[in-house]
Motif scaffolding. Sequence first.
Motif, PDB file in Angstrom:
ATOM      1  N   LEU A  84      -9.611   8.762  -1.097  1.00 32.43           N
ATOM      2  CA  LEU A  84      -8.256   8.181  -1.114  1.00 32.43           C
ATOM      3  C   LEU A  84      -8.698   6.568  -1.519  1.00 32.43           C
ATOM      4  O   LEU A  84      -7.919   5.884  -2.107  1.00 32.43           O
ATOM      5  CB  LEU A  84      -7.467   8.127   0.127  1.00 32.43           C
ATOM      6  N   ALA A  85      -9.933   6.061  -1.296  1.00 29.10           N
ATOM      7  CA  ALA A  85     -10.243   4.758  -1.510  1.00 29.10           C
ATOM      8  C   ALA A  85     -10.547   4.538  -3.055  1.00 29.10           C
ATOM      9  O   ALA A  85     -10.481   3.469  -3.677  1.00 29.10           O
ATOM     10  CB  ALA A  85     -11.633   4.383  -0.997  1.00 29.10           C
ATOM     11  N   GLU A  86     -10.810   5.870  -3.694  1.00 25.66           N
ATOM     12  CA  GLU A  86     -10.687   5.673  -5.120  1.00 25.66           C
ATOM     13  C   GLU A  86      -9.631   5.841  -5.814  1.00 25.66           C
ATOM     14  O   GLU A  86      -9.618   5.022  -6.861  1.00 25.66           O
ATOM     15  CB  GLU A  86     -11.699   6.896  -5.694  1.00 25.66           C
ATOM     16  N   VAL A  87      -8.555   6.743  -5.376  1.00 25.93           N
ATOM     17  CA  VAL A  87      -7.290   6.471  -6.011  1.00 25.93           C
ATOM     18  C   VAL A  87      -6.161   5.655  -5.693  1.00 25.93           C
ATOM     19  O   VAL A  87      -5.373   5.171  -6.334  1.00 25.93           O
ATOM     20  CB  VAL A  87      -6.881   8.114  -5.995  1.00 25.93           C
ATOM     21  N   PHE A  88      -6.443   5.212  -4.385  1.00 21.58           N
ATOM     22  CA  PHE A  88      -5.559   4.116  -3.887  1.00 21.58           C
ATOM     23  C   PHE A  88      -6.409   2.871  -3.323  1.00 21.58           C
ATOM     24  O   PHE A  88      -6.384   2.335  -2.093  1.00 21.58           O
ATOM     25  CB  PHE A  88      -4.826   4.759  -2.751  1.00 21.58           C
ATOM     26  N   ARG A  91      -4.460  -0.358  -1.623  1.00 20.41           N
ATOM     27  CA  ARG A  91      -3.930   0.010  -0.351  1.00 20.41           C
ATOM     28  C   ARG A  91      -5.111   0.152   0.798  1.00 20.41           C
ATOM     29  O   ARG A  91      -5.011  -0.174   1.954  1.00 20.41           O
ATOM     30  CB  ARG A  91      -3.178   1.296  -0.422  1.00 20.41           C
ATOM     31  N   LEU A  92      -6.249   0.704   0.492  1.00 17.60           N
ATOM     32  CA  LEU A  92      -7.343   0.927   1.277  1.00 17.60           C
ATOM     33  C   LEU A  92      -8.081  -0.327   1.598  1.00 17.60           C
ATOM     34  O   LEU A  92      -8.550  -0.551   2.664  1.00 17.60           O
ATOM     35  CB  LEU A  92      -8.303   2.114   0.943  1.00 17.60           C
ATOM     36  N   LEU A  93      -8.191  -1.008   0.550  1.00 17.08           N
ATOM     37  CA  LEU A  93      -8.737  -2.487   0.660  1.00 17.08           C
ATOM     38  C   LEU A  93      -7.797  -3.367   1.718  1.00 17.08           C
ATOM     39  O   LEU A  93      -8.385  -3.935   2.842  1.00 17.08           O
ATOM     40  CB  LEU A  93      -8.825  -2.977  -0.311  1.00 17.08           C
ATOM     41  N   ASP A  94      -6.420  -3.316   1.662  1.00 12.42           N
ATOM     42  CA  ASP A  94      -5.503  -3.946   2.439  1.00 12.42           C
ATOM     43  C   ASP A  94      -5.737  -3.520   3.926  1.00 12.42           C
ATOM     44  O   ASP A  94      -5.771  -4.303   4.764  1.00 12.42           O
ATOM     45  CB  ASP A  94      -4.365  -3.882   2.021  1.00 12.42           C
ATOM     46  N   ILE A  95      -5.783  -2.133   4.017  1.00 12.73           N
ATOM     47  CA  ILE A  95      -5.812  -1.559   5.406  1.00 12.73           C
ATOM     48  C   ILE A  95      -7.274  -2.158   5.813  1.00 12.73           C
ATOM     49  O   ILE A  95      -7.316  -2.383   7.017  1.00 12.73           O
ATOM     50  CB  ILE A  95      -5.673  -0.215   5.472  1.00 12.73           C
ATOM     51  N   ARG A  96      -8.356  -1.802   5.226  1.00 10.81           N
ATOM     52  CA  ARG A  96      -9.803  -2.160   5.717  1.00 10.81           C
ATOM     53  C   ARG A  96      -9.666  -3.633   6.220  1.00 10.81           C
ATOM     54  O   ARG A  96     -10.295  -4.159   7.013  1.00 10.81           O
ATOM     55  CB  ARG A  96     -10.557  -2.105   4.552  1.00 10.81           C
ATOM     56  N   LEU A 117     -12.789   0.510 -10.041  1.00 12.18           N
ATOM     57  CA  LEU A 117     -11.528   1.107  -9.573  1.00 12.18           C
ATOM     58  C   LEU A 117     -10.472   0.141  -9.246  1.00 12.18           C
ATOM     59  O   LEU A 117      -9.195   0.198  -9.541  1.00 12.18           O
ATOM     60  CB  LEU A 117     -11.687   2.227  -8.626  1.00 12.18           C
ATOM     61  N   LEU A 118     -10.787  -0.529  -8.431  1.00 12.23           N
ATOM     62  CA  LEU A 118      -9.974  -1.731  -7.853  1.00 12.23           C
ATOM     63  C   LEU A 118      -9.226  -2.619  -8.852  1.00 12.23           C
ATOM     64  O   LEU A 118      -8.074  -2.833  -9.014  1.00 12.23           O
ATOM     65  CB  LEU A 118     -10.615  -2.772  -6.789  1.00 12.23           C
ATOM     66  N   ARG A 119     -10.101  -3.070 -10.090  1.00  9.80           N
ATOM     67  CA  ARG A 119      -9.636  -3.834 -10.983  1.00  9.80           C
ATOM     68  C   ARG A 119      -8.540  -3.021 -11.858  1.00  9.80           C
ATOM     69  O   ARG A 119      -7.449  -3.425 -12.212  1.00  9.80           O
ATOM     70  CB  ARG A 119     -10.889  -4.137 -12.042  1.00  9.80           C
ATOM     71  N   LEU A 120      -8.909  -1.616 -12.232  1.00  9.83           N
ATOM     72  CA  LEU A 120      -7.910  -0.730 -12.864  1.00  9.83           C
ATOM     73  C   LEU A 120      -6.732  -0.562 -12.176  1.00  9.83           C
ATOM     74  O   LEU A 120      -5.727  -0.606 -12.857  1.00  9.83           O
ATOM     75  CB  LEU A 120      -8.656   0.429 -13.140  1.00  9.83           C
ATOM     76  N   ARG A 121      -6.923  -0.559 -10.716  1.00 13.84           N
ATOM     77  CA  ARG A 121      -5.516  -0.442  -9.976  1.00 13.84           C
ATOM     78  C   ARG A 121      -4.650  -1.583  -9.930  1.00 13.84           C
ATOM     79  O   ARG A 121      -3.558  -1.537 -10.273  1.00 13.84           O
ATOM     80  CB  ARG A 121      -5.809   0.094  -8.572  1.00 13.84           C
ATOM     81  N   VAL A 122      -5.247  -2.657  -9.681  1.00 15.27           N
ATOM     82  CA  VAL A 122      -4.473  -3.957  -9.920  1.00 15.27           C
ATOM     83  C   VAL A 122      -3.851  -4.117 -11.242  1.00 15.27           C
ATOM     84  O   VAL A 122      -2.728  -4.395 -11.254  1.00 15.27           O
ATOM     85  CB  VAL A 122      -5.485  -5.198  -9.591  1.00 15.27           C
ATOM     86  N   GLU A 123      -4.517  -3.875 -12.214  1.00 12.87           N
ATOM     87  CA  GLU A 123      -3.753  -3.921 -13.456  1.00 12.87           C
ATOM     88  C   GLU A 123      -2.761  -2.897 -13.711  1.00 12.87           C
ATOM     89  O   GLU A 123      -1.513  -3.266 -14.358  1.00 12.87           O
ATOM     90  CB  GLU A 123      -4.811  -3.707 -14.759  1.00 12.87           C
ATOM     91  N   GLN A 124      -3.008  -1.961 -13.155  1.00 13.02           N
ATOM     92  CA  GLN A 124      -1.727  -0.797 -13.356  1.00 13.02           C
ATOM     93  C   GLN A 124      -0.505  -1.209 -12.466  1.00 13.02           C
ATOM     94  O   GLN A 124       0.419  -0.936 -12.877  1.00 13.02           O
ATOM     95  CB  GLN A 124      -2.461   0.613 -12.544  1.00 13.02           C
ATOM     96  N   GLU A 125      -0.778  -1.468 -11.268  1.00 15.11           N
ATOM     97  CA  GLU A 125       0.307  -2.043 -10.382  1.00 15.11           C
ATOM     98  C   GLU A 125       1.244  -3.293 -11.002  1.00 15.11           C
ATOM     99  O   GLU A 125       2.227  -3.338 -11.258  1.00 15.11           O
ATOM    100  CB  GLU A 125      -0.200  -2.538  -9.081  1.00 15.11           C
ATOM    101  N   LEU A 126       0.327  -4.040 -11.617  1.00 18.08           N
ATOM    102  CA  LEU A 126       0.685  -5.394 -12.249  1.00 18.08           C
ATOM    103  C   LEU A 126       1.627  -5.048 -13.555  1.00 18.08           C
ATOM    104  O   LEU A 126       3.034  -5.332 -13.668  1.00 18.08           O
ATOM    105  CB  LEU A 126      -0.161  -6.263 -12.447  1.00 18.08           C
ATOM    106  N   ARG A 127       1.077  -3.996 -14.221  1.00 13.13           N
ATOM    107  CA  ARG A 127       1.918  -3.384 -15.565  1.00 13.13           C
ATOM    108  C   ARG A 127       3.080  -3.049 -15.158  1.00 13.13           C
ATOM    109  O   ARG A 127       4.125  -2.902 -15.660  1.00 13.13           O
ATOM    110  CB  ARG A 127       0.908  -2.580 -16.357  1.00 13.13           C
ATOM    111  N   ASN A 128       3.050  -1.934 -14.043  1.00 12.63           N
ATOM    112  CA  ASN A 128       3.995  -1.285 -13.610  1.00 12.63           C
ATOM    113  C   ASN A 128       5.195  -2.107 -13.241  1.00 12.63           C
ATOM    114  O   ASN A 128       6.306  -2.069 -13.504  1.00 12.63           O
ATOM    115  CB  ASN A 128       3.726  -0.176 -12.594  1.00 12.63           C
ATOM    116  N   LEU A 129       4.826  -3.321 -12.373  1.00 11.56           N
ATOM    117  CA  LEU A 129       5.991  -4.178 -11.871  1.00 11.56           C
ATOM    118  C   LEU A 129       6.558  -4.809 -13.254  1.00 11.56           C
ATOM    119  O   LEU A 129       7.567  -5.131 -13.236  1.00 11.56           O
ATOM    120  CB  LEU A 129       5.042  -5.023 -11.053  1.00 11.56           C
ATOM    121  N   SER A 130       5.753  -5.236 -14.156  1.00 10.17           N
ATOM    122  CA  SER A 130       6.226  -5.990 -15.511  1.00 10.17           C
ATOM    123  C   SER A 130       7.269  -5.052 -16.306  1.00 10.17           C
ATOM    124  O   SER A 130       8.100  -5.360 -16.456  1.00 10.17           O
ATOM    125  CB  SER A 130       5.101  -6.280 -16.301  1.00 10.17           C
TER     126      SER A 130
END
Length: 240
Positions: A84-88, A91-96, A117-130
């Motif tokens: 889960l730390a790889e795909v989310f 979220r897992l960083l925030d919980i940690r 993976l964290l960099r990729l997820r951040v970009e994905q979340e920001l693109r999705n929000l945009s």
Amino acid sequence: MATALGHVGDELRSAAGGNLVALVLYGGLARGRHRGPRSNVDIAVVLEDASPERIQEITPVLMAAWRAAHVDAWILARAEIPGLAEVFPTRLLDIREHHLVLHGEDVFAGLEIDRRLLRLRVEQELRNLSLRLRRTLVTLAADPASAAAYLTTTARPLAIQLAVLLRLAGRTVPAEDRSAAIFAAAAEAFGLDGEALETLASLRQGDAPAGDVRELAGRVQVVATRAADVARSLDLESAS
């Protein structure tokens, strides 16, 4: 709330027995930022065996907790947490970084999060929000109240992504875990629209929207796009 969580913990231990590995509080309440009846209480229920049969054992407890105090359970198997730390990763960083163990083992302490993976997820979340904000500019153009309500829901998710972006870029993340503080730090670090972010933070606190809400939505959309571009351009080898 402490009494309610203590009761949930007792009931879960009774229902799950030795299958309950950990009960962990995370989210706004764990950060000291709970917003009362408007907010859910987020808990991770970590089981050794998360099969449907074992989940059925704890279902009545979790349903009662939701009805009584909006306790929202994320049910995990212990063995799946590294995956889960790889795909989310965000979220897992925030919980940690922000959690409180109510029962059992601290399964999130020391959890490894891959920075790529964290960099990729951040970009994905920001693109999705945009992209969602662009759609909002069309669908809610004639409904400022609904547009303002939607913007309010974007504030905290945007702040979480910007906090991770600050960390990845080797910038200082504000010790005060408030959206306004994170917005100000990110605006300075990455050249984002600080005025729009300040207004968004005020909106989240319940202030009446000042000015044209559609214009604000457009400016926040530009912020999300710019932040996603920053995430894409990060050199993780040189960022500490």
